[in-house]
Design an enzyme around this catalytic site. Structure first.
Site, PDB file in Angstrom:
ATOM      1  N   ASP A 105      -8.185   8.272  -3.125  1.00  0.00           N
ATOM      2  CA  ASP A 105      -6.852   8.357  -2.532  1.00  0.00           C
ATOM      3  C   ASP A 105      -6.918   7.745  -1.134  1.00  0.00           C
ATOM      4  O   ASP A 105      -7.556   8.314  -0.239  1.00  0.00           O
ATOM      5  CB  ASP A 105      -6.409   9.818  -2.473  1.00  0.00           C
ATOM      6  CG  ASP A 105      -4.995   9.995  -1.932  1.00  0.00           C
ATOM      7  OD1 ASP A 105      -4.410   9.012  -1.437  1.00  0.00           O
ATOM      8  OD2 ASP A 105      -4.474  11.130  -2.000  1.00  0.00           O
ATOM      9  N   SER A 184       4.963  -6.715   3.040  1.00  0.00           N
ATOM     10  CA  SER A 184       6.159  -6.915   2.222  1.00  0.00           C
ATOM     11  C   SER A 184       7.184  -7.687   3.018  1.00  0.00           C
ATOM     12  O   SER A 184       7.213  -7.607   4.255  1.00  0.00           O
ATOM     13  CB  SER A 184       6.751  -5.566   1.791  1.00  0.00           C
ATOM     14  OG  SER A 184       8.016  -5.741   1.173  1.00  0.00           O
ATOM     15  N   TYR A 197       9.987   2.780   3.602  1.00  0.00           N
ATOM     16  CA  TYR A 197       9.156   1.691   3.085  1.00  0.00           C
ATOM     17  C   TYR A 197       9.165   0.517   4.058  1.00  0.00           C
ATOM     18  O   TYR A 197       8.109  -0.022   4.403  1.00  0.00           O
ATOM     19  CB  TYR A 197       9.675   1.253   1.722  1.00  0.00           C
ATOM     20  CG  TYR A 197       8.872   0.146   1.081  1.00  0.00           C
ATOM     21  CD1 TYR A 197       7.627   0.410   0.526  1.00  0.00           C
ATOM     22  CD2 TYR A 197       9.355  -1.149   1.029  1.00  0.00           C
ATOM     23  CE1 TYR A 197       6.878  -0.592  -0.074  1.00  0.00           C
ATOM     24  CE2 TYR A 197       8.618  -2.169   0.429  1.00  0.00           C
ATOM     25  CZ  TYR A 197       7.383  -1.887  -0.117  1.00  0.00           C
ATOM     26  OH  TYR A 197       6.643  -2.889  -0.698  1.00  0.00           O
ATOM     27  N   ALA A 199       9.863   0.596   7.238  1.00  0.00           N
ATOM     28  CA  ALA A 199       9.199   1.001   8.484  1.00  0.00           C
ATOM     29  C   ALA A 199       7.680   0.949   8.335  1.00  0.00           C
ATOM     30  O   ALA A 199       6.968   0.486   9.241  1.00  0.00           O
ATOM     31  CB  ALA A 199       9.643   2.400   8.883  1.00  0.00           C
ATOM     32  N   LYS A 201       5.887  -0.890   6.261  1.00  0.00           N
ATOM     33  CA  LYS A 201       5.407  -2.269   6.133  1.00  0.00           C
ATOM     34  C   LYS A 201       5.525  -3.024   7.457  1.00  0.00           C
ATOM     35  O   LYS A 201       4.681  -3.866   7.778  1.00  0.00           O
ATOM     36  CB  LYS A 201       6.182  -2.991   5.031  1.00  0.00           C
ATOM     37  CG  LYS A 201       5.896  -2.465   3.632  1.00  0.00           C
ATOM     38  CD  LYS A 201       4.424  -2.591   3.272  1.00  0.00           C
ATOM     39  CE  LYS A 201       4.139  -2.177   1.841  1.00  0.00           C
ATOM     40  NZ  LYS A 201       2.714  -2.332   1.465  1.00  0.00           N
TER      41      LYS A 201
END
Length: 312
Positions: A105, A184, A197, A199, A201
């Site tokens: 993880d 991204s 998401y 923020a 990236k």
């Protein structure tokens, strides 16, 4: 100090524009010459040791196959064991001399230390680190009831990259290796329902741009900003506001159905070419750069268009 800033505000913009007008053509010629040299003397990854996180699906899986075809040794990391072992077996069939799957993880510091150490102990070195693991929380900020449920986005997308980079950096410096950062296009372009998401990236991009300056030439850093690539996310797998991963094809159709989806294989091929050339950035597909350009100069238009496409 305020008067000095006022003078700079008045003088610097025209000087900067003039300098850019004079320097930019020369810069582009030099950049083209360097690009040609990099294509000619592209890195051969055969025999190199590569760690790929999030390797059980999507871009990570496709990169495992592409590195395998080139003859690289692989340490594949994912939290899901069964699909990871399947990818590892296929990567060996495609040509990798040896593949070790490691269930871990990336949001846990000790897990990241464990799989980096396991890779170096097994292969004796580390040449490329591909930080790809990520999740996509998809919901409106105003719909959140418990803000703590939003932390996995930063824990996995940002800290998951930082942790393994921390433990891998000393080995990468020894081999003068490379870090491949799968960020991204959302790190540059905001999208409704993807606030955390986007923020996470954007934080990834800013972190590795800073790290590149600190590493100088000791470790290469290629920051990849893909568009919509065929993956579990494009098939409707998102994280809800309750922190659960679900498959919601209706929500998927509402969020990304109007956007062209690129195959993971094509994206991985472009990434590996870019990494072997030693590129600093890769926007894949290339039209993402045009959207970013509009975002810089016409942000109101891109914001309105994003709301219309996704929220409308």
């Amino acid at each position: 100090m305020d008067s000095i800033n006022n003078i700079i505000n008045f003088v610097f913009p025209p000087l900067a524009l003039y300098g850019l007008f004079v320097f930019y053509p020369i810069y582009q010629r030099l950049k083209s010459a360097v690009s040609i040299c990099r294509n000619v003397f592209s890195e051969n990854v055969a025999g190199k040791v590569v760690v790929i996180t999030g390797a059980a699906s999507g871009i990570g899986e496709a990169l495992a196959y592409e590195y395998g075809k080139k003859g690289a040794y692989l340490a594949l990391v994912d939290i899901r064991d069964e699909p990871l072992f399947h990818v590892a077996a296929l990567a060996e069939i495609y040509g990798s001399p040896e593949v070790i799957p490691i269930v871990a993880d990336v949001s846990k510091l000790h897990d990241c230390e464990r799989f980096i150490q396991a890779t170096v102990l097994h292969f004796g070195r580390l040449d490329h680190l591909v930080t790809n693991a990520g999740v996509a929380p998809l919901y409106l900020f105003e719909d959140i009831d418990d803000l703590s449920k939003a932390t996995p986005a930063m824990d996995i997308n940002f800290w998951g990259s930082v942790y393994c980079t921390f433990f891998a950096s000393s080995y990468l410096k020894k081999s003068r290796g490379k870090i491949v950062v799968i960020a991204s296009g959302c790190g540059y372009i905001a999208s409704p329902r993807l606030s955390f998401y986007c923020a996470s990236k954007a934080a990834v991009i800013a972190f590795y741009e800073t790290l590149r300056s600190e590493f100088r030439s000791k470790v290469g850093v290629t920051i990849v900003a893909p568009g919509v690539v065929d993956s579990e996310m494009t098939q409707g797998k998102f994280m809800t506001k309750n922190g659960q991963l679900i498959v919601d094809r209706e929500l998927r159709d509402m969020q990304i159905s109007l956007l062209p989806v690129e195959s993971a294989e094509r994206c991985a091929k472009a990434i590996l070419r870019s990494v072997c050339r030693g590129d600093r950035y890769l926007l894949e597909p290339a039209w993402i750069s045009c959207v970013i350009l509009w975002k810089v100069f016409c942000s109101e238009v891109t914001d309105s268009l994003g709301r219309w496409l996704v929220m409308g």
